[in-house]
Design a protein around this motif. Sequence first.
Motif, PDB file in Angstrom:
ATOM      1  N   ASP A  49     -15.035 -81.097   8.032  1.00 36.88           N
ATOM      2  CA  ASP A  49     -14.278 -81.099   6.791  1.00 36.88           C
ATOM      3  C   ASP A  49     -14.994 -80.360   5.671  1.00 36.88           C
ATOM      4  OD1 ASP A  49     -16.296 -82.903   6.745  1.00 36.88           O
ATOM      5  OD2 ASP A  49     -15.188 -84.512   5.759  1.00 36.88           O
ATOM      6  N   GLU A  67      -5.818 -79.759  -0.336  1.00 36.01           N
ATOM      7  CA  GLU A  67      -4.987 -80.804   0.257  1.00 36.01           C
ATOM      8  C   GLU A  67      -5.592 -81.310   1.566  1.00 36.01           C
ATOM      9  OE1 GLU A  67      -1.198 -79.036   0.683  1.00 36.01           O
ATOM     10  OE2 GLU A  67      -0.683 -79.133  -1.466  1.00 36.01           O
ATOM     11  N   GLN A 110      -8.553 -83.575   0.869  1.00 40.84           N
ATOM     12  CA  GLN A 110      -8.194 -84.913   0.427  1.00 40.84           C
ATOM     13  C   GLN A 110      -7.838 -85.830   1.587  1.00 40.84           C
ATOM     14  OE1 GLN A 110      -5.067 -84.380  -2.421  1.00 40.84           O
ATOM     15  NE2 GLN A 110      -6.396 -83.399  -3.950  1.00 40.84           N
ATOM     16  N   ARG A 111      -7.359 -85.252   2.687  1.00 41.06           N
ATOM     17  CA  ARG A 111      -7.008 -86.049   3.863  1.00 41.06           C
ATOM     18  C   ARG A 111      -8.117 -86.052   4.917  1.00 41.06           C
ATOM     19  NH1 ARG A 111      -1.852 -87.804   4.184  1.00 41.06           N
ATOM     20  NH2 ARG A 111      -2.256 -88.291   6.375  1.00 41.06           N
ATOM     21  N   CYS A 122      -8.629 -89.442   6.525  1.00 44.26           N
ATOM     22  CA  CYS A 122      -7.444 -90.099   7.084  1.00 44.26           C
ATOM     23  C   CYS A 122      -7.449 -89.999   8.600  1.00 44.26           C
ATOM     24  CB  CYS A 122      -6.170 -89.478   6.516  1.00 44.26           C
ATOM     25  SG  CYS A 122      -6.049 -89.584   4.724  1.00 44.26           S
ATOM     26  N   ILE A 181      -4.963 -85.693   9.747  1.00 42.59           N
ATOM     27  CA  ILE A 181      -5.242 -84.712   8.698  1.00 42.59           C
ATOM     28  C   ILE A 181      -4.145 -83.676   8.627  1.00 42.59           C
ATOM     29  CG2 ILE A 181      -6.893 -82.988   7.889  1.00 42.59           C
ATOM     30  CD1 ILE A 181      -9.083 -84.554   9.256  1.00 42.59           C
ATOM     31  N   PRO A 183      -1.036 -79.684   6.068  1.00 34.87           N
ATOM     32  CA  PRO A 183      -1.502 -81.075   5.967  1.00 34.87           C
ATOM     33  C   PRO A 183      -0.408 -82.053   6.350  1.00 34.87           C
ATOM     34  CG  PRO A 183      -1.102 -80.165   3.795  1.00 34.87           C
ATOM     35  CD  PRO A 183      -0.943 -79.029   4.753  1.00 34.87           C
ATOM     36  N   THR A 240       2.000 -85.327   6.045  1.00 37.38           N
ATOM     37  CA  THR A 240       2.742 -85.842   4.884  1.00 37.38           C
ATOM     38  C   THR A 240       2.858 -87.365   4.885  1.00 37.38           C
ATOM     39  OG1 THR A 240       4.815 -85.506   6.113  1.00 37.38           O
ATOM     40  CG2 THR A 240       4.070 -83.714   4.675  1.00 37.38           C
ATOM     41  N   ARG A 260       1.660 -91.466   5.025  1.00 33.59           N
ATOM     42  CA  ARG A 260       0.675 -92.222   4.268  1.00 33.59           C
ATOM     43  C   ARG A 260      -0.687 -92.132   4.946  1.00 33.59           C
ATOM     44  NH1 ARG A 260      -1.182 -97.431   4.522  1.00 33.59           N
ATOM     45  NH2 ARG A 260       0.223 -97.814   6.297  1.00 33.59           N
ATOM     46  N   CYS A 261      -1.729 -92.000   4.130  1.00 34.24           N
ATOM     47  CA  CYS A 261      -3.093 -91.843   4.656  1.00 34.24           C
ATOM     48  C   CYS A 261      -3.592 -93.183   5.172  1.00 34.24           C
ATOM     49  CB  CYS A 261      -4.016 -91.299   3.570  1.00 34.24           C
ATOM     50  SG  CYS A 261      -5.741 -91.136   4.122  1.00 34.24           S
TER      51      CYS A 261
END
Length: 349
Positions: free
Chosen positions: A177, A225, A228-229, A232, A235, A247, A249, A251-252
């Motif tokens: 990442d 974006e 930010q994931r 999660c 990703i 990315p 869509t 919920r993380c």
Amino acid sequence: MSTGEPPPGPSEGPAQFAHVLPALAAYEEHLNPDSSARDRMRQRLLAEFPAAVREADRRPDPAARRRRFAVALAASVALLGAVSGMSLLLSQDAVPGDALYAVKRSAESAELGLTFRERPRGLKHLEFARDRVTELGTLRDRPGVADADFTRALGDFEADAAAGSRLLTELGADAEDQLFVALADWATSQLNRLRAAGPGLPAAARHRVLGTVELLERIRQRASELRQRAGCLTITSGAADDIGALPATERCVPAPAREAGALPSTGTNGRAVETSPTGTPTVRETPAPSAIPTTSAPPRTPVPVSPPKPSLPQVSRPVPVPSTPAPAGLLPGLLDLLKLPFGLLGQNR
């Protein structure tokens, strides 16, 4: 000493030379062979010359021919290498419109072809794109540059930037990442450089730069974006466009910590992360542990009860115990303990 004759006067000398010159001319013609004599001498030399030498003159030695060909080939390869090396050296500062710019781009394509790992290849695409911005500044400072040269520099920049973004977003979605951060920083840096060089460009080039700036804005937004994931469970969405992976869509859901060499992790919602052959992580739905039946029991049917059968006496067979040798120090003491009961019985009698 006198001979009785008077010496010649001065008028007799030129007359004597007048008789000598024709004689010398006739002697010279007698010495030089005519055409028929030259033909006779040639035929005699050919008759006496060895036949093997004449054959060698007509057909050269194959080994000598191969040697000459090898020398010529080596000289050609050396010349070609020297010219290519000099061309590559001189093409380092070439810009669109120069004669050596095609050589520079061909060398970059060869360098990319020899880079086999995806991460170095993606970073090399970004490096070449950064060079296009430098060439754009050089073109801006040159007078009389055609608009097609600015268009080519910007087009090459967009091609390298999109290729590098595709590779790095796919790798970042797998496990790295930090590549998202590097990609966003690179896009921000190139945006600042393009905006600084824009006012000095011609009108057509300034209009073309707007499309390049839009592409860089998309790359920076996509990298942010995806960053930010990064924590999660999912990703990316599994789809991609011209600048890389899209990315997710949904919920993380925080991804559980995975140990090195562990199996695909399963979240609290029963989703397991798997890696597709293309390198994009996907999510597989698995049932919750409480919903998985531990045993599968068939439907019950009534079983007829039969009268009990007489039970037979069970005979237990002694289980052979492997004998292990006792320590040497304990063996005499055990023998004494075994002899003690027999000694007491003998006293009672």
